[in-house]
Design a protein around this motif. Structure first.
Motif, PDB file in Angstrom:
ATOM      1  N   MET B 391     -32.067 -18.876  -3.317  1.00  0.00           N
ATOM      2  CA  MET B 391     -32.028 -18.541  -1.667  1.00  0.00           C
ATOM      3  C   MET B 391     -32.752 -17.139  -1.603  1.00  0.00           C
ATOM      4  N   THR B 392     -32.841 -16.368  -2.865  1.00  0.00           N
ATOM      5  CA  THR B 392     -33.473 -15.081  -2.650  1.00  0.00           C
ATOM      6  C   THR B 392     -35.087 -15.316  -2.634  1.00  0.00           C
ATOM      7  N   HIS B 393     -35.486 -16.586  -3.073  1.00  0.00           N
ATOM      8  CA  HIS B 393     -37.023 -17.062  -2.743  1.00  0.00           C
ATOM      9  C   HIS B 393     -37.429 -17.325  -1.485  1.00  0.00           C
ATOM     10  N   ILE B 394     -36.440 -17.314  -0.723  1.00  0.00           N
ATOM     11  CA  ILE B 394     -36.658 -17.924   0.728  1.00  0.00           C
ATOM     12  C   ILE B 394     -36.222 -16.898   1.962  1.00  0.00           C
ATOM     13  N   THR B 395     -35.781 -15.867   1.437  1.00  0.00           N
ATOM     14  CA  THR B 395     -35.160 -14.592   2.572  1.00  0.00           C
ATOM     15  C   THR B 395     -35.873 -13.457   2.541  1.00  0.00           C
ATOM     16  N   VAL B 396     -35.678 -12.925   3.820  1.00  0.00           N
ATOM     17  CA  VAL B 396     -36.331 -11.559   4.154  1.00  0.00           C
ATOM     18  C   VAL B 396     -35.884 -10.425   3.244  1.00  0.00           C
ATOM     19  N   GLY B 397     -34.309 -10.422   2.781  1.00  0.00           N
ATOM     20  CA  GLY B 397     -33.876  -9.402   2.148  1.00  0.00           C
ATOM     21  C   GLY B 397     -32.577  -9.860   1.480  1.00  0.00           C
ATOM     22  N   ARG B 398     -31.713  -8.430   1.298  1.00  0.00           N
ATOM     23  CA  ARG B 398     -30.539  -8.637   0.563  1.00  0.00           C
ATOM     24  C   ARG B 398     -29.544  -8.117   1.574  1.00  0.00           C
ATOM     25  N   ASN B 399     -28.267  -8.505   1.996  1.00  0.00           N
ATOM     26  CA  ASN B 399     -27.531  -7.800   2.837  1.00  0.00           C
ATOM     27  C   ASN B 399     -26.522  -6.999   1.803  1.00  0.00           C
ATOM     28  N   ASN B 400     -26.860  -5.870   2.059  1.00  0.00           N
ATOM     29  CA  ASN B 400     -26.167  -4.557   1.318  1.00  0.00           C
ATOM     30  C   ASN B 400     -24.744  -4.455   1.644  1.00  0.00           C
ATOM     31  N   ALA B 401     -24.277  -5.176   2.717  1.00  0.00           N
ATOM     32  CA  ALA B 401     -22.790  -5.395   2.843  1.00  0.00           C
ATOM     33  C   ALA B 401     -22.086  -6.184   2.373  1.00  0.00           C
ATOM     34  N   PHE B 402     -22.704  -7.263   1.927  1.00  0.00           N
ATOM     35  CA  PHE B 402     -22.186  -8.636   1.326  1.00  0.00           C
ATOM     36  C   PHE B 402     -22.544  -8.691  -0.248  1.00  0.00           C
ATOM     37  N   THR B 403     -22.045  -8.049  -1.099  1.00  0.00           N
ATOM     38  CA  THR B 403     -22.283  -7.875  -2.533  1.00  0.00           C
ATOM     39  C   THR B 403     -21.462  -8.842  -3.199  1.00  0.00           C
ATOM     40  N   LEU B 404     -22.306  -9.464  -4.462  1.00  0.00           N
ATOM     41  CA  LEU B 404     -21.808 -10.609  -5.105  1.00  0.00           C
ATOM     42  C   LEU B 404     -21.525 -10.286  -6.519  1.00  0.00           C
ATOM     43  N   PRO B 405     -20.254 -10.203  -6.724  1.00  0.00           N
ATOM     44  CA  PRO B 405     -19.674  -9.762  -8.314  1.00  0.00           C
ATOM     45  C   PRO B 405     -20.613 -10.393  -9.341  1.00  0.00           C
ATOM     46  N   ALA B 406     -20.666 -11.719  -9.157  1.00  0.00           N
ATOM     47  CA  ALA B 406     -21.253 -12.546 -10.201  1.00  0.00           C
ATOM     48  C   ALA B 406     -22.701 -11.962 -10.438  1.00  0.00           C
ATOM     49  N   LEU B 407     -23.276 -11.633  -9.516  1.00  0.00           N
ATOM     50  CA  LEU B 407     -24.759 -11.044  -9.713  1.00  0.00           C
ATOM     51  C   LEU B 407     -24.547  -9.591  -9.740  1.00  0.00           C
ATOM     52  N   ASN B 408     -23.824  -8.889 -10.495  1.00  0.00           N
ATOM     53  CA  ASN B 408     -23.825  -7.397 -10.819  1.00  0.00           C
ATOM     54  C   ASN B 408     -23.888  -6.830  -9.222  1.00  0.00           C
ATOM     55  N   PHE B 409     -23.265  -7.227  -8.221  1.00  0.00           N
ATOM     56  CA  PHE B 409     -22.872  -6.522  -7.124  1.00  0.00           C
ATOM     57  C   PHE B 409     -24.378  -6.486  -6.427  1.00  0.00           C
ATOM     58  N   ALA B 410     -25.283  -7.467  -6.639  1.00  0.00           N
ATOM     59  CA  ALA B 410     -26.337  -7.402  -5.612  1.00  0.00           C
ATOM     60  C   ALA B 410     -25.966  -8.047  -4.351  1.00  0.00           C
ATOM     61  N   GLY B 411     -26.744  -7.678  -3.302  1.00  0.00           N
ATOM     62  CA  GLY B 411     -26.451  -8.178  -1.975  1.00  0.00           C
ATOM     63  C   GLY B 411     -26.972  -9.721  -1.905  1.00  0.00           C
ATOM     64  N   SER B 412     -26.331 -10.438  -0.926  1.00  0.00           N
ATOM     65  CA  SER B 412     -26.585 -11.819  -0.643  1.00  0.00           C
ATOM     66  C   SER B 412     -27.766 -11.666   0.004  1.00  0.00           C
ATOM     67  N   PRO B 413     -28.501 -12.960  -0.484  1.00  0.00           N
ATOM     68  CA  PRO B 413     -29.849 -13.384   0.030  1.00  0.00           C
ATOM     69  C   PRO B 413     -29.651 -13.657   1.575  1.00  0.00           C
TER      70      PRO B 413
END
Lengths: 518, 470
Positions: B391-413
């Motif tokens: 989904m990161t390939h079809i989104t405008v950005g990452r939501n900094n408020a919704f972080t994902l532990p399994a992705l080393n706390f990267a934001g959700s696409p």
């Protein structure tokens, strides 16, 4: 000792991330104590007790609080650093996690996986190719457009769009290029050097670069423009861009331009820019009057071979005529009186056209599917008439079939057919090596050549088979190995198309003379 | 400059014949093969329209504006209202449903069943037969929830006297609404309309809603975004798994609830009801997501999706830069796991407004946060991560408020970009429940579905026309 605080409202981070951040800020110069926390009442109380906060702040559990203690002047930059660290994507979101992900489905997606991408090579079906090229240009990438069947209005729009962005579109229908020493699509592995080429003809570009390599010089850049670039409506946009780029390129000291004769206004534009290039420019406008081209630093070349020879000489600081092209010595095959005609079976369109030009001067009318004179068009491309040269790469032959540089079956069949014709004296062949071409053309063609020869012998004729191999020692197919294989079955080889064609013409003329004496 | 290219190392993206890439590699060059297929399912005109939109400055700028508005939205649960009183433009005899607009006769079984149930609940008819006659008579107006700033899961039925969550985006003051979650099993949202269903709805209106209204008043509102963010760290993706979020909500609620004038018996019933429904938070998540995506809506030129919704017949999307228009395609059948005794043959096509969660960058987009749900939808934790990454390939950005532990706390696409969907062919992924195709049977499974590409190709064409007209 000063204190500073920063509250980022509604900015949730887990406690481990925040502890890491706290420890990072604490290490900054001038910072005595630091803490980044979610500002729950408990946490706030802890900070007050630790002396990081003078009094409780107006914040809640959903607000991120950074509190610092240290030198007054250091605190502001530390706060900025902390905030930017928070807002930065974590390392995994930029690099590693991508590499594990899916392969790119679009040019834009590919940009994320290939750092420094600067050129898109497009070979999709023609109906989609213009769109892909627009995307590439919109993303700031140069384009090599191998695809064909693109409307001229699209070509014009693409090239204008590119020019506005200072990018180049090589093509459409650009079969070959060599950029920064990397062969693209159908290209040969040539030595790098000081000769830069801009060519509207793919095989023309291959011939010149291979001959330059054969004669010990090298290529800086070889830029393809596609066959329609010098059309009046396109106005030579890509050739002009390429020419200007090579003129400005310090690694290029000689420039070669290759095209069929452009319309007069395009020719004058190109030659105008060429005369200001500040370095020698060799121009091969196939079939053009050399006197119309010659001026100052511009040297006309009648054939591709002449262009390569002049460029190689100029690159060595010699006059362009230093290397004179001449017909190599070859033995005259005794021919029967009715064997009068040359039949050229070409895989390269420009080679075929050049053969027509040269043969016309020597032998008169040359029939072809791509004739120099419109009146000399074959009524049936499947049947040769008198002197005939055929471009087997023409759309007429490639519909639903691979190009003859890849698939030799059609040419082999035609070879047998021509060999069975008692009026045929010489069969002319081109063999193109390099990336993209068949991995071993000799292996494909030798049995057919053998068979053609046997057919003629059984009918009491000697058949001359002449040609040339366009390639280099470094090509995957290896030039000398291929040449040896063809010579072993009695093919008379020249270094270039022009020489092979002249040999064929001499053969017909001289053998005819011999035959006349018998 | 082109001569700048001569000074750099050549890095080639190869689109088309892969042998060209092989040659470049063998010659020592740097090349990446694009897994290319004709974009827009081969529709050339759409492909060309798309090409002109890729990296177009006006669209990029518009998307940044839209995304910033989405990202800075702060959905706060401000209260509980009655639909007929608080929803904009609702009329007396109007029933709202999920997805894009649809006429009564076209509706799927569960939606029809739920509408009949709503008519009974409202007391507009006294029995099933009369309620059905009324629904088909044309006396009732049916409109999408989305046309009234609202969302509803599954059939998404909201009738005037139903209680609704009132969520305010405190950044821009706009409101979003969602109905209440009734729990699993026989429920109105799956088309059930028996007496037990109506009785529960009445209880929800008469007991649950006032208790919650009073509690939220005491709390002065509940910030939903941090709660969702926390739930993502606890194994929810706040679409198809809301176990953690529902617990967090109850934890936040309970002390206030005890301070209200609610009777002890009613408090017990309310707590039991919420604690017994792991999906209780879903409708809050949806309202919060609606508030966030609405913030991004209406930016001229923006290619960001602001709604994805299904009515059980059609799947529809709305895009920030193309106004209130829906771009629709037949709703897909969900690929999933079924409860014992059910199969794909029993399943209604994709249904509900809950894909607003994916639109807002959670749900299927945040699947990496929810390893527990992956098995339910058939897969491994790695699949969950891969889905989020795709989904990161079809989104405008990452939501900094919704972080994902399994992705080393990267934001959700987040912020689906119609251009990227059409260009890559990667379809937005949606975690969803599966309803039985007949009214009232209920949920029969759960799974993963994907937004149909046709919605996005239509949207690209429409946006291209608007952009070129300016």
């Amino acid at each position: 000792m000063a204190r500073a605080t920063k509250i980022i409202r509604n900015f949730y981070r887990d406690s481990v991330s925040l502890m890491q951040l706290s420890s990072t800020i604490t290490k900054l110069p001038g910072v005595e104590q630091a803490s980044a926390i979610m500002a729950s009442p408990n946490n706030v109380t802890l900070l007050v007790e630790a002396g990081l906060l003078a009094k409780p702040v107006e914040a809640g559990a959903n607000d991120l609080l950074i509190a610092l203690q240290g030198n007054a002047e250091a605190l502001e930059s530390a706060l900025t650093a902390a905030e930017s660290a928070l807002k930065q994507p974590s390392p995994s979101s930029t690099g590693n996690e991508q590499s594990r992900g899916m392969s790119p489905r679009s040019i834009e997606m590919g940009l994320g996986n290939l750092i420094g991408a600067n050129l898109v090579l497009i070979s999709t079906p023609g109906e989609y190719a213009a769109a892909e090229a627009f995307k590439a240009l919109g993303l700031g990438l140069n384009v090599m457009l191998f695809s064909d069947n693109i409307e001229i209005k699209d070509e014009i729009a693409l090239k204008r769009f590119a020019q506005e962005r200072d990018l180049i579109v090589m093509g459409p229908d650009c079969g070959t290029a060599i950029i920064n020493g990397i062969p693209l699509a159908f290209a040969n592995v040539v030595r790098r050097g000081v000769i830069g080429v801009v060519a509207a003809s793919g095989t023309g570009l291959q011939q010149v670069t291979c001959l330059v390599d054969r004669w010990g010089s090298g290529i800086s850049q070889a830029i393809g423009t596609g066959g329609h670039d010098l059309h009046r409506d396109v106005g030579g946009m890509s050739m002009l861009q390429g020419l200007k780029a090579l003129a400005a390129d310090p690694s290029t000291s000689v420039i070669v331009l290759i095209s069929k004769p452009p319309s007069p206004e395009v020719a004058s534009k190109v030659l105008g820019v060429a005369s200001g290039a500040g370095k020698p420019v060799v121009v091969n406008f196939l079939g053009a009057d050399p006197d119309q081209v010659r001026r100052g630093n511009i040297y006309p070349a009648a054939t591709l071979e002449d262009a390569a020879a002049a460029a190689a000489a100029l690159a060595n600081g010699q006059p362009p005529e230093a290397r004179r092209a001449s017909v190599p010595p070859f033995s005259i095959t005794p021919l029967a009186p009715q064997q009068r005609y040359v039949r050229g079976l070409y895989s390269g369109g420009t080679f075929c056209y050049e053969a027509s030009l040269i043969l016309k001067k020597e032998l008169g009318q040359i029939n072809s599917n791509t004739p120099v004179e419109p009146g000399d068009r074959l009524s049936d491309v499947w049947t040769s008439q008198k002197h005939t040269v055929i471009d087997l790469g023409d759309d007429l032959f490639t519909r639903g079939r691979p190009h003859p540089m890849i698939d030799h079956r059609l040419r082999n069949e035609r070879l047998i057919k021509e060999a069975s014709d008692p009026e045929v004296a010489v069969i002319l062949l081109d063999v193109v090596l390099g990336y993209g071409s068949h991995p071993d053309p000799a292996a494909e063609m030798v049995p057919a050549i053998q068979k053609a020869r046997d057919l003629a012998t059984k009918a009491g004729r000697h058949l001359a088979i002449m040609g040339f191999v366009c390639g280099t020692a470094a090509d995957p197919q290896n030039l000398s190995r291929q040449e040896t294989a063809f010579r072993e079955v009695g093919v008379t080889l020249a270094e270039s198309n022009a020489q092979a064609v002249r040999m064929a013409a001499s053969m017909v003329l001289e053998a005819g003379a011999v035959g006349g004496r018998l | 400059m082109i001569q700048a290219l001569f000074q750099e190392k050549l890095h080639v993206l190869n689109v088309g014949l892969s042998s060209f890439a092989d040659s470049i590699t063998r010659a020592g060059g740097s090349v990446l093969q694009i897994e290319w297929a004709p974009p827009a399912q081969g529709q050339q005109e759409v492909g060309r329209a798309l090409a002109r939109l890729v990296n177009l400055l006006s669209v990029e700028t518009a998307n940044q504006t839209a995304f910033d508005a989405y990202q800075s939205a702060q959905p706060v649960l401000k209260g509980v209202g009655t639909a007929g009183q608080v929803l904009p433009n609702i009329t007396e005899r109007m029933i709202l449903h999920s997805g894009p607009p649809i006429a009564w006769k076209e509706m799927c079984g569960p939606m029809k069943g739920a509408i009949v149930g709503a008519i009974l609940y409202e007391g507009w008819a006294e029995n099933l037969a009369r309620a059905e006659a009324m629904a088909s008579s044309g006396d009732i107006t049916f409109e999408p929830c989305h046309h009234h700033n609202a969302v509803g899961p599954m059939a998404g039925i909201i009738s005037p006297s139903m209680p609704v969550w009132m969520v305010t985006n405190t950044t821009n003051g706009h409101q979003a609404f969602c109905n209440f979650n009734e729990g699993l099993g026989k429920a109105l949202r799956f088309g059930a309309n028996g007496p037990d269903v109506i009785t529960r709805l009445k209880w929800m209106g008469q007991v649950l809603a006032p208790a919650l209204r009073a509690s939220i008043e005491l709390l002065g509102g509940i910030d939903l975004k941090p709660m969702m963010a926390q739930a993502l760290h606890m194994g929810d993706e706040v679409h198809n798994r809301n176990a953690a979020a529902s617990s967090l909500f109850l934890k936040r609620l309970i002390s206030a609830l005890l301070k209200t004038r609610t009777s002890a018996a009613d408090i017990a019933a309310v707590v039991e009801f919420i604690a017994g429904n792991d999906h209780f938070f879903l409708n809050l998540s949806m309202a919060a997501c609606k508030a966030m995506t609405d913030a991004a809506h209406g930016v001229p030129g923006s290619s960001m999706v602001t709604a994805m919704a299904r009515n059980g017949v059609e799947f529809g999307i709305r895009v920030s830069g193309t106004g209130s228009r829906w771009f629709t395609a037949p709703a897909p059948v969900v690929d999933g796991l079924f409860f014992p005794g059910y199969s794909t043959a029993d399943a209604a096509p994709d249904l509900g407004d809950s894909a607003i969660t994916e639109t807002a960058g959670v749900g299927g987009f945040a699947m990496a946060a929810s390893p527990a749900i992956v098995k339910f939808v058939g897969g491994t934790p790695q699949d969950a991560i891969d889905n989020t990454m795709a989904m990161t390939h079809i989104t405008v950005g990452r939501n900094n408020a919704f972080t994902l532990p399994a992705l080393n706390f990267a934001g959700s696409p987040a912020g689906i970009d119609i251009r990227k969907v059409v260009d890559t062919g990667i379809q937005p992924i949606i975690n969803t429940g599966i309803a039985h195709r007949e009214a009232g049977v209920g949920q029969i499974g759960a799974g993963i579905t994907r937004a149909p590409l046709a919605c996005f190709t239509q949207a690209v064409s429409a946006l291209a026309k608007l952009v070129s007209a300016t």
